[in-house]
Design a protein around this motif. Structure first.
Motif, PDB file in Angstrom:
ATOM      1  N   UNK A  98       0.783  -1.226   0.000  1.00  0.00           N
ATOM      2  CA  UNK A  98       0.000   0.000   0.000  1.00  0.00           C
ATOM      3  C   UNK A  98       0.813   1.274   0.000  1.00  0.00           C
ATOM      4  N   UNK A  99       2.138   1.167   0.033  1.00  0.00           N
ATOM      5  CA  UNK A  99       2.989   2.360   0.041  1.00  0.00           C
ATOM      6  C   UNK A  99       2.988   3.024  -1.333  1.00  0.00           C
ATOM      7  N   UNK A 100       2.569   4.298  -1.446  1.00  0.00           N
ATOM      8  CA  UNK A 100       2.610   4.992  -2.734  1.00  0.00           C
ATOM      9  C   UNK A 100       4.060   5.191  -3.177  1.00  0.00           C
ATOM     10  N   UNK A 101       4.360   4.842  -4.408  1.00  0.00           N
ATOM     11  CA  UNK A 101       5.708   5.014  -4.951  1.00  0.00           C
ATOM     12  C   UNK A 101       5.795   6.274  -5.802  1.00  0.00           C
ATOM     13  N   UNK A 102       4.777   6.518  -6.630  1.00  0.00           N
ATOM     14  CA  UNK A 102       4.704   7.772  -7.378  1.00  0.00           C
ATOM     15  C   UNK A 102       3.325   7.978  -7.975  1.00  0.00           C
ATOM     16  N   UNK A 103       3.031   9.241  -8.282  1.00  0.00           N
ATOM     17  CA  UNK A 103       1.812   9.649  -8.970  1.00  0.00           C
ATOM     18  C   UNK A 103       2.229  10.609 -10.071  1.00  0.00           C
ATOM     19  N   UNK A 104       2.181  10.133 -11.300  1.00  0.00           N
ATOM     20  CA  UNK A 104       2.658  10.933 -12.435  1.00  0.00           C
ATOM     21  C   UNK A 104       1.790  10.649 -13.668  1.00  0.00           C
ATOM     22  N   UNK A 105       1.933  11.492 -14.673  1.00  0.00           N
ATOM     23  CA  UNK A 105       1.380  11.267 -15.989  1.00  0.00           C
ATOM     24  C   UNK A 105      -0.139  11.039 -15.984  1.00  0.00           C
ATOM     25  N   UNK A 106      -0.675  10.678 -17.148  1.00  0.00           N
ATOM     26  CA  UNK A 106      -2.101  10.408 -17.328  1.00  0.00           C
ATOM     27  C   UNK A 106      -2.249   9.227 -18.274  1.00  0.00           C
ATOM     28  N   UNK A 107      -3.125   8.296 -17.942  1.00  0.00           N
ATOM     29  CA  UNK A 107      -3.393   7.158 -18.828  1.00  0.00           C
ATOM     30  C   UNK A 107      -4.718   6.510 -18.435  1.00  0.00           C
TER      31      UNK A 107
END
Length: 207
Positions: free
Chosen positions: A62-71
């Motif tokens: 459950x650890x967020x690694x990254x939030x980037x881009x759009x898809x």
């Protein structure tokens, strides 16, 4: 799994746990920054990927690694090392660190996407009924057309609904409004059941 929701609840039923140990209890929850349009999970549960206005990549705990881009469409390699994403006609291959490896533009918006378990090939289908097979370096190695003879008129158009791979990516199945199509992992046509499975919306291939 494609549905709009803001809260992602993932229940991981791990092989070593007693049957029903997690029944009714999420292993963890995560608040996504936007509506979720697609969800991918590595076979061993080590990574979770969600698509939408923001791609979210999380560890299996459950650890967020990254939030980037759009898809709107997403797919992961089995080890989470590579990530494929499609936003409209734009097809992108990312690394585990969110770095862009390559980007290609399809003739029209992508409607289905699959990434080989070993990450060696990406398969994308567009809304006009064509399927594109890209190598890991972004080279287009094959194109398949699920449409019928253009001389048949509008009825020959194909609306692709889903793409599925066999366990190691040796075979690719495509379901469309015209029927079921079966290819090798390299994009060579093996057989088709045209006009006999109309209305199908999803497909799966055995391991």
């Amino acid at each position: 799994m494609r549905c709009a929701m803001v809260i992602l609840s993932v229940c991981l039923l791990l092989a070593g746990l007693p049957v029903g140990a997690l029944a009714g209890t999420p292993h963890w929850t995560h608040s996504a920054p936007s509506d979720i349009t697609d969800l991918s999970l590595t076979p061993d549960g080590s990574y979770v990927l969600t698509g939408g206005d923001r791609l979210c990549f999380l560890a299996g705990n459950g650890t967020p690694l990254w939030q980037e881009w759009t898809a709107g469409l997403t797919a992961c390699s089995a080890d989470g090392r590579l990530i494929a994403g499609a936003a409209g006609p734009s097809l992108t291959l990312f690394g585990r660190d969110a770095a862009v490896i390559w980007r290609r533009d399809l003739p029209s918006a992508a409607v289905a996407l699959a990434l080989f378990p070993d990450g060696k090939r990406v398969v994308a289908a567009d809304r006009f009924g064509k399927v594109y097979f890209y190598d890991a370096d972004g080279t287009l190695c094959a194109t398949a057309d699920t449409r019928g003879d253009p001389d048949d008129g509008v009825e020959a158009l194909s609306g692709i609904r889903d793409v599925a791979l066999s366990g190691k990516g040796e075979y690719v199945a495509v379901i469309s409004t015209r029927g079921l199509f079966y290819y090798t992992g390299a994009g060579r046509s093996l057989w088709a059941l045209e006009d006999s499975l109309t209305g199908g919306t999803a497909v799966a291939v055995s391991g």
